[in-house]
Design an enzyme around this catalytic site. Structure first.
Site, PDB file in Angstrom:
ATOM      1  N   LEU A  74       0.707  -1.562  -0.517  1.00 34.86           N
ATOM      2  CA  LEU A  74       0.036   0.020   0.514  1.00 34.86           C
ATOM      3  C   LEU A  74       0.737   0.904   0.384  1.00 34.86           C
ATOM      4  CD1 LEU A  74      -2.670  -0.873   2.577  1.00 34.86           C
ATOM      5  CD2 LEU A  74      -2.908  -1.102  -0.356  1.00 34.86           C
ATOM      6  N   HIS A  76       3.008   4.317  -1.807  1.00 35.94           N
ATOM      7  CA  HIS A  76       2.998   4.750  -2.708  1.00 35.94           C
ATOM      8  C   HIS A  76       4.440   4.584  -3.694  1.00 35.94           C
ATOM      9  CE1 HIS A  76      -0.954   6.783  -0.832  1.00 35.94           C
ATOM     10  NE2 HIS A  76      -1.389   7.345  -2.273  1.00 35.94           N
ATOM     11  N   ASP A 127      23.822 -11.600   4.183  1.00 32.71           N
ATOM     12  CA  ASP A 127      24.112 -12.751   2.800  1.00 32.71           C
ATOM     13  C   ASP A 127      25.863 -12.901   2.856  1.00 32.71           C
ATOM     14  OD1 ASP A 127      23.445 -13.750   1.053  1.00 32.71           O
ATOM     15  OD2 ASP A 127      23.904 -12.049  -0.527  1.00 32.71           O
TER      16      ASP A 127
END
Length: 157
Positions: A74, A76, A127
């Protein structure tokens, strides 16, 4: 106080910001990757097998901020005008402290972009070092500053 991402029937929706004023907005978020001192040595020496941990994590954080609306349903899509990441090795932690600053001129804030930048950078640190230490922890991701828009300025204590 109501949750703006739900309509009167309780259904999720993207908030309509079309009537909001365009203002300069900034958000700063922080977090940390906690690791063993021996793992931090790989960062400081620049000898991690996958390369420059802090440089690659910085670029990943910038990319994360730019992709925020693709990841968070949701949010923008925003015209981001600045993304800056500071990744600071901290022997007292031990680990890497991460701070992201995001700016825009628009109708909604950039808190989510700053949080996504920190999260992406932290995941990249993990990572790059996971072959050395799988027990690293990503901690304390939060907004520490938000300024601009109708709600004004927020600073964390």
């Amino acid at each position: 106080m109501s949750l703006s991402h739900f309509d009167a029937q309780g259904r999720a929706h993207m908030v309509d910001v079309s009537d909001k004023e365009v203002t300069d907005r900034v958000a700063v978020a922080e977090g940390a990757v906690v690791m063993r001192p021996e793992t931090l040595e790989y960062v400081l020496a620049g000898t991690a097998k996958k390369g420059d941990v802090l440089g690659i994590a910085r670029v990943a954080g910038i990319m994360g901020a730019k992709k925020c609306s693709d990841l968070i349903p949701l949010c923008h899509p925003l015209p981001i005008t600045k993304v800056a990441l500071d990744l600071v090795p901290d022997a007292a932690l031990p680990g890497v402290r991460i701070t992201a600053t995001v700016k825009t001129s628009g109708q909604t804030g950039v808190e989510m972009e700053a949080l996504t930048a920190v999260s992406t950078a932290a995941l990249t640190v993990y990572d790059m070092l996971k072959a050395v230490e799988k027990s690293m922890r990503i901690e304390g991701i939060r907004v520490v500053l938000k300024d601009g828009g109708k709600s004004g300025r927020y600073e964390a204590n």
